[in-house]
Design a protein around this motif. Structure first.
Motif, short mmCIF file in Angstrom:
data_model
loop_
_atom_site.label_atom_id
_atom_site.label_comp_id
_atom_site.label_asym_id
_atom_site.label_seq_id
_atom_site.Cartn_x
_atom_site.Cartn_y
_atom_site.Cartn_z
N ARG A 118 44.39 90.39 47.47
CA ARG A 118 44.96 90.31 48.82
C ARG A 118 45.82 91.53 49.08
N LYS A 119 46.56 91.97 48.06
CA LYS A 119 47.37 93.18 48.20
C LYS A 119 46.49 94.41 48.40
N THR A 163 41.01 84.23 47.91
CA THR A 163 41.07 85.54 47.27
C THR A 163 42.28 85.57 46.34
N PRO A 164 42.13 86.15 45.14
CA PRO A 164 43.28 86.25 44.23
C PRO A 164 44.40 87.10 44.84
N LYS A 165 45.62 86.86 44.37
CA LYS A 165 46.80 87.52 44.93
C LYS A 165 46.70 89.05 44.85
N THR A 218 38.53 83.63 43.30
CA THR A 218 39.10 83.05 42.07
C THR A 218 38.01 82.25 41.38
#
Length: 70
Positions: free
Chosen positions: A16-17, A11-13, A66
């Protein structure tokens, strides 16, 4: 790509946030919804909407992957 492969892919950063924020929102709304005291109806209604929104945000952010090279 199957749904199972998509859910276990990286999962892209940013997402994730978003997923972590959704988990926090879900925890807060569940605390409000299961409180042993009587709370105002508007607060309980907002907590219900927050629970739904956090579930959707968490699922969508987990399903985002991604770019992969084939």
């Amino acid at each position: 790509m199957t749904i199972k492969e998509r859910m276990v892919s990286p999962t892209p950063k940013f997402f994730r946030k978003v997923r972590n924020a959704a988990l926090v929102m879900g925890a807060i709304s569940s605390v409000i919804l299961t409180a042993p005291v009587v709370l105002p109806a508007s607060l309980v209604t907002i907590a219900g909407y927050l629970a739904v929104a956090s579930g959707i945000a968490g699922a969508l952010s987990q399903a985002t992957i991604t770019d992969r090279e084939e």
